[in-house]
Design a protein around this motif. Structure first.
Motif, PDB file in Angstrom:
ATOM      1  N   LYS A  55      52.368  37.016  32.425  1.00 21.31           N
ATOM      2  CA  LYS A  55      51.714  36.370  33.541  1.00 21.31           C
ATOM      3  C   LYS A  55      51.354  37.673  33.653  1.00 21.31           C
ATOM      4  CE  LYS A  55      53.919  35.804  38.130  1.00 21.31           C
ATOM      5  NZ  LYS A  55      54.797  34.804  38.990  1.00 21.31           N
ATOM      6  N   HIS A  56      52.444  39.031  33.923  1.00 23.53           N
ATOM      7  CA  HIS A  56      51.765  40.492  34.050  1.00 23.53           C
ATOM      8  C   HIS A  56      50.343  40.763  33.300  1.00 23.53           C
ATOM      9  CE1 HIS A  56      54.969  41.139  37.444  1.00 23.53           C
ATOM     10  NE2 HIS A  56      55.051  41.405  36.265  1.00 23.53           N
TER      11      HIS A  56
ATOM     12  N   PHE B  98      47.923  38.349  34.901  1.00 19.78           N
ATOM     13  CA  PHE B  98      46.928  38.493  36.379  1.00 19.78           C
ATOM     14  C   PHE B  98      45.858  39.349  36.244  1.00 19.78           C
ATOM     15  CE2 PHE B  98      46.970  41.813  39.712  1.00 19.78           C
ATOM     16  CZ  PHE B  98      46.790  40.735  40.744  1.00 19.78           C
ATOM     17  N   TYR B  99      46.515  40.235  35.218  1.00 20.03           N
ATOM     18  CA  TYR B  99      45.378  41.551  34.501  1.00 20.03           C
ATOM     19  C   TYR B  99      43.943  41.575  34.899  1.00 20.03           C
ATOM     20  CZ  TYR B  99      43.900  46.417  33.277  1.00 20.03           C
ATOM     21  OH  TYR B  99      42.370  47.507  33.082  1.00 20.03           O
TER      22      TYR B  99
ATOM     23  N   TYR C 224      41.615  39.441  36.994  1.00 18.60           N
ATOM     24  CA  TYR C 224      41.613  40.515  37.541  1.00 18.60           C
ATOM     25  C   TYR C 224      40.691  41.186  37.936  1.00 18.60           C
ATOM     26  CZ  TYR C 224      41.412  44.097  41.879  1.00 18.60           C
ATOM     27  OH  TYR C 224      41.112  44.578  42.183  1.00 18.60           O
TER      28      TYR C 224
ATOM     29  N   ASN D 101      36.583  39.093  37.413  1.00 19.93           N
ATOM     30  CA  ASN D 101      36.221  39.047  38.572  1.00 19.93           C
ATOM     31  C   ASN D 101      34.930  39.223  39.197  1.00 19.93           C
ATOM     32  OD1 ASN D 101      36.510  37.582  41.209  1.00 19.93           O
ATOM     33  ND2 ASN D 101      38.037  38.535  41.659  1.00 19.93           N
TER      34      ASN D 101
END
Length: 137
Positions: A11-12, A15-16, A19, A22
């Protein structure tokens, strides 16, 4: 078997990865390059006031980048044109404020700055007048 919650490594990483891919993150482009050039130029002119000007340049670049991303190019250029007109007026006022700092508060980047600049202004005016007189003659 993976862990859940705070200790979920996948999950981390997800997310990284999301992000940092983006597109709303600031894009390093020619605008950024010119911003850095201006910021360094202002800091070379005067460390105190130039540092403030450099921070303002960088803040404007960040804001413009975010604006372009949020609005899209077709609307962003219109907003930027309006901002340029507004900021041009602000620059005019800023020059006036700098003169007020010099005259009222006797601010000088270094001792003798104002006297030196006034002497150079007088020399420039004299040179222009002499050139004008030569053209008339």
């Amino acid at each position: 078997m993976g862990k859940s919650g705070l200790f979920d490594l996948e999950k981390h990483f997800a997310f990284y990865g999301a992000y940092h891919s983006n597109p709303s993150c600031a894009v390093l482009n020619f605008g950024f390059l010119f911003t850095i050039i201006h910021a360094v130029f202002y800091m070379c002119l005067d460390k105190k006031a130039g540092s403030l000007a450099a921070l303002l340049c960088i803040a404007c670049w960040v804001g413009a980048s975010q604006l372009a991303h949020t609005l899209g190019f077709s609307l962003a250029w219109k907003v930027v044109l309006a901002a340029q007109l507004f900021c041009g007026t602000g620059q005019f006022l800023g020059h006036g404020i700098f003169e007020v700092l010099q005259i009222v508060f006797e601010y000088e980047p270094y001792p003798g700055f104002r006297t030196s600049v006034q002497a150079k202004i007088a020399a420039e005016i004299k040179e222009w007048q002499e050139k004008k007189q030569k053209k008339i003659s």
